[in-house]
Design a protein around this motif. Sequence first.
Motif, PDB file in Angstrom:
ATOM      1  N   TYR A   9      42.489  35.610  40.203  1.00  0.00           N
ATOM      2  CA  TYR A   9      41.606  35.668  39.051  1.00  0.00           C
ATOM      3  C   TYR A   9      42.433  35.430  37.784  1.00  0.00           C
ATOM      4  O   TYR A   9      43.363  36.183  37.481  1.00  0.00           O
ATOM      5  CB  TYR A   9      40.929  37.038  38.949  1.00  0.00           C
ATOM      6  N   GLU A  10      42.087  34.391  37.068  1.00  0.00           N
ATOM      7  CA  GLU A  10      42.791  34.094  35.816  1.00  0.00           C
ATOM      8  C   GLU A  10      42.611  35.242  34.830  1.00  0.00           C
ATOM      9  O   GLU A  10      41.512  35.786  34.679  1.00  0.00           O
ATOM     10  CB  GLU A  10      42.240  32.792  35.233  1.00  0.00           C
ATOM     11  N   LYS A  11      43.682  35.599  34.172  1.00  0.00           N
ATOM     12  CA  LYS A  11      43.643  36.708  33.226  1.00  0.00           C
ATOM     13  C   LYS A  11      42.793  36.348  32.007  1.00  0.00           C
ATOM     14  O   LYS A  11      42.813  35.221  31.523  1.00  0.00           O
ATOM     15  CB  LYS A  11      45.076  37.049  32.790  1.00  0.00           C
ATOM     16  N   ASP A  12      42.041  37.340  31.521  1.00  0.00           N
ATOM     17  CA  ASP A  12      41.209  37.178  30.320  1.00  0.00           C
ATOM     18  C   ASP A  12      40.222  36.027  30.437  1.00  0.00           C
ATOM     19  O   ASP A  12      39.980  35.268  29.481  1.00  0.00           O
ATOM     20  CB  ASP A  12      42.086  36.972  29.075  1.00  0.00           C
ATOM     21  N   LEU A  13      39.642  35.873  31.604  1.00  0.00           N
ATOM     22  CA  LEU A  13      38.666  34.808  31.829  1.00  0.00           C
ATOM     23  C   LEU A  13      37.417  35.058  30.982  1.00  0.00           C
ATOM     24  O   LEU A  13      36.939  36.197  30.878  1.00  0.00           O
ATOM     25  CB  LEU A  13      38.289  34.771  33.314  1.00  0.00           C
ATOM     26  N   ALA A  14      36.886  34.010  30.370  1.00  0.00           N
ATOM     27  CA  ALA A  14      35.689  34.150  29.534  1.00  0.00           C
ATOM     28  C   ALA A  14      34.496  34.620  30.355  1.00  0.00           C
ATOM     29  O   ALA A  14      34.409  34.357  31.559  1.00  0.00           O
ATOM     30  CB  ALA A  14      35.367  32.815  28.862  1.00  0.00           C
ATOM     31  N   HIS A  15      33.583  35.321  29.693  1.00  0.00           N
ATOM     32  CA  HIS A  15      32.362  35.775  30.351  1.00  0.00           C
ATOM     33  C   HIS A  15      31.303  34.666  30.317  1.00  0.00           C
ATOM     34  O   HIS A  15      31.435  33.682  29.584  1.00  0.00           O
ATOM     35  CB  HIS A  15      31.812  37.014  29.658  1.00  0.00           C
ATOM     36  N   ILE A  16      30.272  34.841  31.132  1.00  0.00           N
ATOM     37  CA  ILE A  16      29.116  33.938  31.094  1.00  0.00           C
ATOM     38  C   ILE A  16      27.877  34.770  30.804  1.00  0.00           C
ATOM     39  O   ILE A  16      27.938  36.011  30.773  1.00  0.00           O
ATOM     40  CB  ILE A  16      28.933  33.177  32.421  1.00  0.00           C
ATOM     41  N   THR A  17      26.750  34.114  30.601  1.00  0.00           N
ATOM     42  CA  THR A  17      25.474  34.821  30.524  1.00  0.00           C
ATOM     43  C   THR A  17      24.580  34.299  31.637  1.00  0.00           C
ATOM     44  O   THR A  17      24.606  33.108  31.966  1.00  0.00           O
ATOM     45  CB  THR A  17      24.776  34.610  29.161  1.00  0.00           C
ATOM     46  N   GLY A  18      23.794  35.208  32.217  1.00  0.00           N
ATOM     47  CA  GLY A  18      22.910  34.776  33.284  1.00  0.00           C
ATOM     48  C   GLY A  18      22.167  35.927  33.912  1.00  0.00           C
ATOM     49  O   GLY A  18      22.232  37.072  33.447  1.00  0.00           O
ATOM     50  N   ASP A  19      21.472  35.623  34.973  1.00  0.00           N
ATOM     51  CA  ASP A  19      20.714  36.609  35.742  1.00  0.00           C
ATOM     52  C   ASP A  19      21.626  37.138  36.843  1.00  0.00           C
ATOM     53  O   ASP A  19      21.930  36.434  37.805  1.00  0.00           O
ATOM     54  CB  ASP A  19      19.467  35.952  36.328  1.00  0.00           C
TER      55      ASP A  19
END
Length: 220
Positions: A99-109
């Motif tokens: 898992y890449e460090k500080d990976l950006a979040h997404i939005t979704g269900d």
Amino acid sequence: PRIAHEIKSPLQVIWGHAELAMHWVQQLEGENLERAVESLEKILPAASQIQALVQQMFELGKPLKPSIEEIDLVREVDAILDDLVYLGALKNCEIERYYEKDLAHITGDRPQLDQVFRNLLINASQAMEPLSDRRLRVHLTTGATNTVDVRISDSGCGIKPDDLEHIFQPFYTTKTNGKGTGLGLAIAHSVVERHGGRIEVRSQPKKGTNFTVILPTHRN
């Protein structure tokens, strides 16, 4: 016709064993009682199969619910992996998590995306069942164009080139009878597209399969 066929098979099982159960229950003694119980035990899984199939049909093409939220995919996918390991769905698999460090979040269900990743992980495990060398790799990284890429790779049997172009079609399955409905990947493809993403797949027979789910990021 294909949908009718898919529903008809388990329904015939339910109907036949329900009739047998009715016959034996009327004579509840000894061996007859045992036969009634055996028939009833076969009715419940078949009914469950129909329920799951119908639910998948409803999910296919279903619009996103308003419960859109910010999702940390690292936490989400890692929790799904832990759950599947605990439940024994990833038996005897060597699992590599990156898992890449500080990976950006997404939005979704969240529930719909959980279904996508759970389905891909279970498919990967099933593709490796006949093999002694079972390697599952789950990598989450930043994509090239403001995306989070979730790559799920297995060392399984692979997918034939002729099948690759059809795997996202509803009711198309390369699994043996009883192993799948052919709706899992179709639903996953639909869910990811509705989130503004895409699924890419690379595979060769006897050399494993690599699915990559590419989803746009959410940045504060």
